[in-house]
Design a protein around this motif. Structure first.
Motif, PDB file in Angstrom:
ATOM      1  N   LYS A   1      -9.523 -13.354 -10.424  1.00 55.24           N
ATOM      2  CA  LYS A   1      -9.228 -12.361  -9.387  1.00 55.24           C
ATOM      3  C   LYS A   1     -10.173 -11.183  -9.537  1.00 55.24           C
ATOM      4  CE  LYS A   1      -4.428 -13.499  -8.599  1.00 55.24           C
ATOM      5  NZ  LYS A   1      -3.039 -13.066  -8.561  1.00 55.24           N
TER       6      LYS A   1
ATOM      7  N   GLN B   1      -9.276 -16.550   4.400  1.00 49.49           N
ATOM      8  CA  GLN B   1     -10.339 -15.553   4.468  1.00 49.49           C
ATOM      9  C   GLN B   1     -10.041 -14.561   5.582  1.00 49.49           C
ATOM     10  OE1 GLN B   1     -14.187 -15.993   6.700  1.00 49.49           O
ATOM     11  NE2 GLN B   1     -14.932 -16.550   4.679  1.00 49.49           N
TER      12      GLN B   1
ATOM     13  N   GLU C   1      -6.485 -22.793  -4.626  1.00 54.27           N
ATOM     14  CA  GLU C   1      -6.125 -21.720  -3.696  1.00 54.27           C
ATOM     15  C   GLU C   1      -7.187 -20.631  -3.766  1.00 54.27           C
ATOM     16  OE1 GLU C   1      -2.294 -19.529  -4.338  1.00 54.27           O
ATOM     17  OE2 GLU C   1      -3.635 -17.852  -3.889  1.00 54.27           O
ATOM     18  N   SER C   2      -7.782 -20.319  -2.639  1.00 58.29           N
ATOM     19  CA  SER C   2      -8.738 -19.212  -2.657  1.00 58.29           C
ATOM     20  C   SER C   2      -8.405 -18.214  -1.568  1.00 58.29           C
ATOM     21  CB  SER C   2     -10.173 -19.712  -2.488  1.00 58.29           C
ATOM     22  OG  SER C   2     -10.417 -20.124  -1.162  1.00 58.29           O
ATOM     23  N   ARG C   3      -8.687 -16.956  -1.857  1.00 57.11           N
ATOM     24  CA  ARG C   3      -8.466 -15.882  -0.888  1.00 57.11           C
ATOM     25  C   ARG C   3      -9.674 -14.960  -0.866  1.00 57.11           C
ATOM     26  NH1 ARG C   3      -3.238 -14.502   0.664  1.00 57.11           N
ATOM     27  NH2 ARG C   3      -3.678 -12.287   0.699  1.00 57.11           N
ATOM     28  N   GLN C   4     -10.099 -14.599   0.313  1.00 58.81           N
ATOM     29  CA  GLN C   4     -11.118 -13.566   0.473  1.00 58.81           C
ATOM     30  C   GLN C   4     -10.497 -12.514   1.391  1.00 58.81           C
ATOM     31  OE1 GLN C   4     -14.908 -15.241   1.890  1.00 58.81           O
ATOM     32  NE2 GLN C   4     -14.378 -17.210   1.010  1.00 58.81           N
TER      33      GLN C   4
ATOM     34  N   HIS D   1      -9.444 -15.516  -6.214  1.00 57.53           N
ATOM     35  CA  HIS D   1      -9.272 -14.480  -5.198  1.00 57.53           C
ATOM     36  C   HIS D   1     -10.390 -13.458  -5.333  1.00 57.53           C
ATOM     37  CE1 HIS D   1      -4.598 -14.949  -4.893  1.00 57.53           C
ATOM     38  NE2 HIS D   1      -5.244 -16.078  -4.708  1.00 57.53           N
TER      39      HIS D   1
ATOM     40  N   GLU E   1      -4.238  -7.033  -3.621  1.00 54.07           N
ATOM     41  CA  GLU E   1      -4.830  -8.109  -4.421  1.00 54.07           C
ATOM     42  C   GLU E   1      -4.999  -7.696  -5.892  1.00 54.07           C
ATOM     43  OE1 GLU E   1      -5.857 -11.337  -3.579  1.00 54.07           O
ATOM     44  OE2 GLU E   1      -4.662 -10.999  -1.786  1.00 54.07           O
TER      45      GLU E   1
ATOM     46  N   SER F   1      -7.119 -18.834 -13.327  1.00 54.61           N
ATOM     47  CA  SER F   1      -7.034 -17.827 -12.278  1.00 54.61           C
ATOM     48  C   SER F   1      -8.187 -16.839 -12.393  1.00 54.61           C
ATOM     49  CB  SER F   1      -5.673 -17.132 -12.408  1.00 54.61           C
ATOM     50  OG  SER F   1      -5.718 -15.830 -11.908  1.00 54.61           O
TER      51      SER F   1
ATOM     52  N   ALA G   1     -11.572  -9.778  -3.414  1.00 51.77           N
ATOM     53  CA  ALA G   1     -11.157  -8.813  -2.401  1.00 51.77           C
ATOM     54  C   ALA G   1     -11.982  -7.552  -2.521  1.00 51.77           C
ATOM     55  CB  ALA G   1      -9.672  -8.486  -2.566  1.00 51.77           C
TER      56      ALA G   1
END
Lengths: 251, 428
Positions: free
Chosen positions: B247, B336, B302-305, B274, B406, B245, B276
């Motif tokens: 972040k 995203q 899993e990716s998050r922007q 992730h 986040e 992970s 942010a």
């Protein structure tokens, strides 16, 4: 409590007159209902009284306990004791319901020169009142009205009303979108708040809500004016015969 | 041709006075290679596609523009956090102000010491992820950083590191031009939190390379703020392994020119990445740019922007974000969102969201919006007695909430939220 005289209101951006000289007096401790067909200006009245942008008052006055409402900012009207339960309560993502309630309660206390409620006292009060309205802890934690069902949103409005203890409550079509059980719950919440010092203006299309919240006075509104005023029996007349008979009679 | 010549002349002019710090043979080679990369790519100009919205001239100029020292006179950020503090003053390690570089489950060294050792794990990381991150999009300022970085720390987490490692930057010289390069290696199953904040220098280039091995966890919380004339470019290059992970969250406040680049590569299955950011900018001279590139090269990643910008009074925000899903990276879940809250008509937000997908069983979504304060919500709050000013601030904070969420550690999130409230209060 609330005294409206000759109120004329048009839309700010359009040359469209909505209220055309409305007179209405709600006495302290009384429950008044306003009924009327679509487009008669009922919601406009509630918005103008609470100070929403987009309307221009061209004539007349509205006073709350002798104070000129129309001259106040929306937050000043709230601090003076006016409360509007919205027909469509607004979703505010990112603001917790509890934070919202506490901010509102304390802002009003501050505006009235009262001491702010401590976190503990606030929590105790909100929990007790939420319980009566069957609002669970999860609903209090979630962002304001986000993901709430129609009934939950309306119950949340009544919770705010209970926490803010206003003097003059306006309920704008609080029955819309509610099933029978939810309406009963909301009505019970309102009835629990009825008191000698508090007045209500209940705006509704249907007589149904008035079975649960029994009004002292019923007004019929049409084309921007109050056209007929009577007792609770007037609501029944509307229920049985529709608006057309009454409108024909007064025109 | 004329343009290419112009670019290479400008690059040579910039590199004319540059000397590379000396170290062990491998590190000298890494720096020489990086310098060669800079020459080959040329330093960026605003004609480059990835610098279309952000003019790099102040970042590439030979001399750093002067920046006034700003003392906010407030308690430094993360001061109450039980952490291992590492202080850099104008880009130079300050041993006296720093804690002992020892901690449970972690090895920490000054970059120069690691670079001087003939055999060191840093050899496999320094400039390595930066080099990988040059394709498909060139990042010449990162290569320049690798070539000339004078200081920094190298961190190797071997277990669950109890205390966050906190890089504190202080600015005391109006003309300082600092280049720091930090390495973090998170070994299999290890966990570490890295905090960064403070005005690093008049002009600052920061590069962070992070390798997260299988099952490892890296948590990064950074704040750039309160130095009003800051010009900075930062790059974060990370490669994350299976079930790991990564972040990273950045808060940016004030400053003149900030470009934060983030290049992440998911190479192991079931990993999470992730990134942010929240930025709040006020004034014509505020320019903030987030440029993010996330590559999925493994299963079930899993990716998050999540980027939120609050801009007013002529401030400019930029977002260039990309999700690249390589062939075979099935079950990728990529998200995203970039949003700006424009508090007046003079502020602007420029966004370039990109998706490039070569796998057929993925869920990727992206969205970008610009908007003003929601008048309906504002009226709702005011009708409940909340004064206009407080209502606007509450709605502004709520706009940033998704990005602040986040941050995994609620205490850190709360502290940043408080700072944001302070910023809003000072500007109302």
């Amino acid at each position: 409590m609330l005294e409206i005289k000759g109120l004329k209101v048009k839309l700010e951006d359009e040359d469209k007159q909505i209220l055309k000289g409305l007179d209405l007096t709600v006495e302290t401790g009384k429950v008044h209902a306003i009924m009327g067909p679509n487009g008669s200006g009922k919601s406009t009245l509630s918005y103008v009284l609470s100070g929403k942008d987009g309307y221009e008052v061209t004539d007349g006055s509205a006073e709350l306990e002798g104070e000129d409402l129309l001259d106040m900012e929306p937050e000043e009207r709230a601090a003076a004791g006016l409360f509007l339960a919205f027909q469509y309560p607004v979703e505010i993502p990112g603001v917790g319901n509890m934070t919202f309630l506490r901010t509102a309660v304390n802002a009003q206390r501050k505006a009235r020169g009262e001491e702010e409620l401590s976190a503990g006292d606030f929590l105790k009060e909100v929990r007790a009142k939420a319980k009566d309205l069957k609002i669970d802890a999860d609903m209090l934690k979630r962002p304001v009205n986000v993901g709430f069902s129609g009934g939950e949103k309306k119950r949340n409005e009544i919770l705010q009303m209970a926490m803010l203890s206003p003097k003059m409550c306006i309920l704008d079509e609080t029955d819309s979108g509610l099933d029978v059980d939810a309406m009963k719950l909301v009505a019970d919440g309102v009835n629990a708040l009825r008191s000698e010092g508090r007045s209500f203006l209940v705006i509704t299309h249907y007589q149904r809500l008035l079975d649960h919240i029994k009004p002292d006075v019923v007004h019929i509104m049409a084309d921007g004016r109050i056209v007929k005023t009577g007792g609770p029996e007037l609501a029944l007349e509307v229920e049985n015969n529709g608006y057309s008979d009454i409108l024909a009679e007064v025109s | 041709m004329a343009l290419a010549k112009l670019k290479s002349d400008a690059t040579e002019a910039r590199l004319a006075g540059v000397t590379l710090p000396e170290g062990a043979a491998w590190s000298n080679a890494a720096r020489a290679d990086a310098l060669a990369r800079v020459r080959q790519m040329g330093l960026p100009t605003k004609r480059d596609e990835y610098w279309k919205y952000t003019n790099p001239s102040e970042l590439t100029a030979a001399e750093a523009p002067k920046a006034a020292i700003f003392d906010a006179g407030e308690v430094p950020l993360f001061d109450a956090v039980d952490r291992l503090k590492i202080v850099f003053v104008d880009g130079v390690f300050d041993a006296d102000a720093s804690d002992e570089l020892t901690g449970e489950g972690v090895e920490i060294e000054r970059l120069a010491d690691a670079m001087a050792a003939d055999i060191h794990w840093a050899k496999d990381l320094y400039g390595v992820l930066e080099t990988r991150g040059q394709t498909p999009v060139e990042r010449p300022l990162a290569a320049l950083n690798t070539a000339v970085a004078t200081d920094g720390v190298v961190i190797r987490a071997t277990g669950k590191v109890a205390k966050p490692i906190h890089l504190v930057y202080l600015h005391k010289d109006e003309t300082s031009d600092a280049v720091l390069h930090n390495l973090v290696k998170v070994e299999t199953g290890a966990e570490v939190t890295l905090l960064e904040n403070g005005p690093a220098a008049a002009r600052f280039s920061g590069c962070l390379e992070v390798e997260v091995a299988d099952g490892g966890s890296f948590h990064h919380v950074r704040a750039q703020g309160r130095d009003h004339e800051r010009r900075t470019v930062t790059h974060c290059f990370a490669r994350v392994g299976a079930e790991s992970s990564f972040k990273s969250f950045t808060l940016t406040v004030n400053g003149v020119m900030t470009r934060n680049g983030c290049v992440l590569e998911i190479i192991g299955d079931d990993a999470i990445a992730h990134v942010a950011g929240v930025c709040v900018g006020d004034g014509n001279d505020f320019h903030h740019d987030d440029t993010v590139f996330i590559t999925h090269d493994a299963l079930n990643g899993e990716s998050r922007q999540v980027f939120k910008k609050v801009l007013r009074n002529g401030a400019t925000g930029v977002f260039q974000g990309k999700i690249l899903v390589k062939e075979g990276a099935q079950k990728t879940d990529g998200y995203q969102i970039s949003q700006s809250l424009l508090l007046d008509d003079d502020a602007q937000f420029l966004a370039k969201p990109e998706l490039e997908i070569y796998a057929d069983d993925v869920a990727c979504s992206h969205g970008s919006t610009s908007g003003a304060i929601d008048e309906t919500a504002l009226f709702y709050l005011r009708s409940r007695g909340v004064p206009q000013y407080d209502a606007r601030n509450l709605l502004t904070l709520s706009f940033m909430a998704e990005a602040l969420d986040e941050i995994a550690d609620p205490t850190l999130a709360e502290e940043l939220r408080d700072r944001l409230e302070g910023w809003l209060a000072r500007r109302s």
